[in-house]
Design a protein around this motif. Structure first.
Motif, PDB file in Angstrom:
ATOM      1  N   PRO A  88     -62.012 -24.097  27.674  1.00 44.02           N
ATOM      2  CA  PRO A  88     -61.658 -24.048  26.347  1.00 44.02           C
ATOM      3  C   PRO A  88     -61.519 -25.289  25.830  1.00 44.02           C
ATOM      4  CG  PRO A  88     -60.169 -23.814  28.214  1.00 44.02           C
ATOM      5  CD  PRO A  88     -61.190 -24.174  28.865  1.00 44.02           C
ATOM      6  N   HIS A  89     -61.465 -26.641  26.135  1.00 38.23           N
ATOM      7  CA  HIS A  89     -62.099 -27.915  25.027  1.00 38.23           C
ATOM      8  C   HIS A  89     -63.226 -28.379  25.522  1.00 38.23           C
ATOM      9  CE1 HIS A  89     -62.346 -28.777  29.629  1.00 38.23           C
ATOM     10  NE2 HIS A  89     -63.393 -29.640  29.312  1.00 38.23           N
ATOM     11  N   MET A  90     -64.239 -27.056  25.557  1.00 39.68           N
ATOM     12  CA  MET A  90     -66.092 -27.374  25.575  1.00 39.68           C
ATOM     13  C   MET A  90     -65.919 -26.362  24.065  1.00 39.68           C
ATOM     14  SD  MET A  90     -67.274 -27.844  28.879  1.00 39.68           S
ATOM     15  CE  MET A  90     -66.894 -29.441  30.338  1.00 39.68           C
ATOM     16  N   THR A  91     -67.251 -27.037  23.734  1.00 36.76           N
ATOM     17  CA  THR A  91     -68.683 -26.286  22.823  1.00 36.76           C
ATOM     18  C   THR A  91     -69.303 -25.040  23.206  1.00 36.76           C
ATOM     19  OG1 THR A  91     -69.780 -27.476  22.162  1.00 36.76           O
ATOM     20  CG2 THR A  91     -68.188 -27.920  21.015  1.00 36.76           C
ATOM     21  N   VAL A  92     -69.257 -24.026  23.054  1.00 34.91           N
ATOM     22  CA  VAL A  92     -70.049 -23.148  23.193  1.00 34.91           C
ATOM     23  C   VAL A  92     -71.062 -24.167  23.866  1.00 34.91           C
ATOM     24  CG1 VAL A  92     -71.951 -21.443  22.970  1.00 34.91           C
ATOM     25  CG2 VAL A  92     -69.459 -21.116  21.740  1.00 34.91           C
ATOM     26  N   ALA A  93     -72.307 -24.730  23.058  1.00 34.97           N
ATOM     27  CA  ALA A  93     -72.903 -25.664  23.807  1.00 34.97           C
ATOM     28  C   ALA A  93     -73.022 -26.469  25.140  1.00 34.97           C
ATOM     29  CB  ALA A  93     -73.683 -26.563  22.611  1.00 34.97           C
ATOM     30  N   LYS A  94     -71.864 -26.733  24.937  1.00 33.08           N
ATOM     31  CA  LYS A  94     -70.977 -27.471  26.505  1.00 33.08           C
ATOM     32  C   LYS A  94     -71.402 -26.526  27.556  1.00 33.08           C
ATOM     33  CE  LYS A  94     -70.830 -31.299  26.910  1.00 33.08           C
ATOM     34  NZ  LYS A  94     -71.706 -32.872  26.792  1.00 33.08           N
ATOM     35  N   ASN A  95     -70.595 -25.211  27.269  1.00 30.92           N
ATOM     36  CA  ASN A  95     -70.182 -24.429  28.272  1.00 30.92           C
ATOM     37  C   ASN A  95     -71.482 -23.926  28.427  1.00 30.92           C
ATOM     38  OD1 ASN A  95     -67.804 -23.675  29.314  1.00 30.92           O
ATOM     39  ND2 ASN A  95     -67.622 -23.963  26.509  1.00 30.92           N
ATOM     40  N   VAL A  96     -72.587 -23.886  28.408  1.00 32.06           N
ATOM     41  CA  VAL A  96     -73.954 -23.750  28.444  1.00 32.06           C
ATOM     42  C   VAL A  96     -74.698 -24.736  29.298  1.00 32.06           C
ATOM     43  CG1 VAL A  96     -76.262 -22.155  28.284  1.00 32.06           C
ATOM     44  CG2 VAL A  96     -73.949 -21.619  26.580  1.00 32.06           C
ATOM     45  N   ALA A  97     -74.663 -25.949  28.948  1.00 35.01           N
ATOM     46  CA  ALA A  97     -74.776 -27.142  29.466  1.00 35.01           C
ATOM     47  C   ALA A  97     -74.827 -27.388  30.471  1.00 35.01           C
ATOM     48  CB  ALA A  97     -75.411 -27.664  28.432  1.00 35.01           C
ATOM     49  N   TYR A  98     -73.064 -27.064  31.207  1.00 36.60           N
ATOM     50  CA  TYR A  98     -72.608 -27.387  32.109  1.00 36.60           C
ATOM     51  C   TYR A  98     -73.001 -27.414  33.715  1.00 36.60           C
ATOM     52  CZ  TYR A  98     -68.731 -28.635  35.279  1.00 36.60           C
ATOM     53  OH  TYR A  98     -68.001 -28.753  36.920  1.00 36.60           O
ATOM     54  N   GLY A  99     -74.152 -26.583  33.907  1.00 37.95           N
ATOM     55  CA  GLY A  99     -74.222 -26.660  34.558  1.00 37.95           C
ATOM     56  C   GLY A  99     -76.082 -27.204  35.095  1.00 37.95           C
ATOM     57  N   LEU A 100     -76.215 -27.430  34.098  1.00 37.10           N
ATOM     58  CA  LEU A 100     -77.786 -27.872  33.879  1.00 37.10           C
ATOM     59  C   LEU A 100     -77.388 -29.194  34.247  1.00 37.10           C
ATOM     60  CD1 LEU A 100     -79.632 -26.242  31.551  1.00 37.10           C
ATOM     61  CD2 LEU A 100     -79.992 -26.148  33.705  1.00 37.10           C
ATOM     62  N   GLU A 101     -76.070 -29.607  33.238  1.00 35.37           N
ATOM     63  CA  GLU A 101     -76.069 -31.160  33.283  1.00 35.37           C
ATOM     64  C   GLU A 101     -75.770 -31.778  34.900  1.00 35.37           C
ATOM     65  OE1 GLU A 101     -72.342 -31.413  30.274  1.00 35.37           O
ATOM     66  OE2 GLU A 101     -74.391 -31.740  28.849  1.00 35.37           O
TER      67      GLU A 101
END
Length: 344
Positions: A88-101
């Motif tokens: 909930p505290h992440m943006t859409v882009a950050k949610n999607v990028a999480y696994g790649l990061e």
């Protein structure tokens, strides 16, 4: 070409048999559905594929390699949860990028892949929003984008549309199918919703009590069920229990009913879809009855008929509003080719 091969997989929880010698082949690039009532074992099978459960015995191979020997985070498989599980505290882009990061990919590569996948799901203009600022359908797309951005060989979906209302669910069914074709990833969806499975899947495995009842394309499942459970579970059906003899199919109290007796002599169940049943004058059809109820569902009417000697109402379906009222005496007619016999 087979992508996933499941061979004799069994799983018990205490005295409960969740999976009983399940064997399946899932093809590369297909949309495959595991369909069945609650407790049939479909979610347990999905969790075994994801690596959250281990079978008591059996083998699972992906592209010929032993999938069970790989830990969950090393499997070329991704799971999209029923609850979406967005941060909930992440943006859409950050949610999607999480696994790649977490994988340590270069920043530019992450930015490029996130942008591409958000464009595919139609959320590129909402990359800076947080989940609380999105509708249920949009959150579902974010969860889907996060699942496919890692480019898995196979995507597992656990009741992916159950949290959506009926109208949004219908829209997302079309969207899921379009995305699956576009990204070219094998989708395996678990659902208890027949309509969802029939509209999405290329093939469906119907499960009950930890076993596979039938694997087939949606039309074949509907038109030619092979077991009583499938005939009763998939859509509405009129079922008559009787005996195949040299003279045809005989039902106690009703006599011989129209069908092609393609099974050996003995007990069997006759299945006739409501849309195949026609109503006419009594005394000339397969059986006679009294109309008990007429229900209009917008575009189609269901007519329930009480038939003496039969313990369930016989259902007939007709296009538009029915021109018949409760209390009318009717005869029931169907073509022998439209009736399916399954073992009792």
């Amino acid at each position: 070409m087979t992508l996933l091969s499941i061979e004799g997989v069994s799983r018990k929880f205490g005295d409960v048999i969740a999976l009983d010698e399940v064997s399946l082949d899932i093809r590369a690039g297909e949309f495959f559905a595991l369909l069945g009532p609650s407790g049939c074992g479909k979610t347990t099978l999905l969790r075994i594929l994801a690596g959250f459960e281990w079978p008591d015995r059996g083998a699972v191979r992906l592209d010929g390699a032993d999938l069970l020997r790989q830990p969950p985070h090393r499997r070329p498989v991704n799971l999209m949860f029923q609850s979406y599980a967005l941060f909930p505290h992440m943006t859409v882009a950050k949610n999607v990028a999480y696994g790649l990061e977490r994988e340590g990919l270069p920043r530019e590569e992450i930015k490029k892949r996130v942008g591409e996948v958000l464009a595919k799901v139609g959320l590129d203009t909402m990359a800076g929003r947080r989940p609380s600022q999105l509708s249920g359908g949009q959150q579902q797309r974010v969860a889907l984008a996060r699942a496919i951005v890692k480019r898995p060989r196979m995507l597992l979906l656990d009741e992916p549309l159950s949290a959506l209302d009926k109208k949004v669910r219908a829209e997302m069914q079309l969207e899921l199918k379009r995305l699956q074709v576009e990204v070219g990833i094998t989708f395996v969806v678990v659902t208890h919703d027949q309509e969802e499975a029939m509209s999405l899947a290329d093939r469906i495995a119907v499960m009950d009590n930890g076993r596979i009842e039938q694997v087939d394309a949606p039309i074949a499942l509907y038109d030619r069920p092979r077991t009583r459970f499938v005939a009763d579970f998939i859509g509405a059906n009129n079922l008559f229990t009787g005996t195949i003899t040299g003279n045809g199919f005989e039902v106690p109290g009703l006599g011989y009913l129209p069908c092609k007796p393609e099974l050996p002599n003995g007990l069997a169940v006759l299945a006739v879809r409501p849309e195949r049943v026609r109503l006419g004058d009594p005394g000339r059809g397969a059986a006679d009855g009294i109309v008990a109820d007429v229900s209009f569902f917008g575009g189609i009417s269901h007519i329930a008929v009480d038939v003496s000697g039969h313990d369930r109402k016989v259902l007939a379906a007709t296009q538009g509003a029915a021109r018949i009222t409760p209390g009318a005496a009717v005869g029931l007619f169907w073509n022998p080719d439209d009736a399916v016999l399954v073992p009792a």
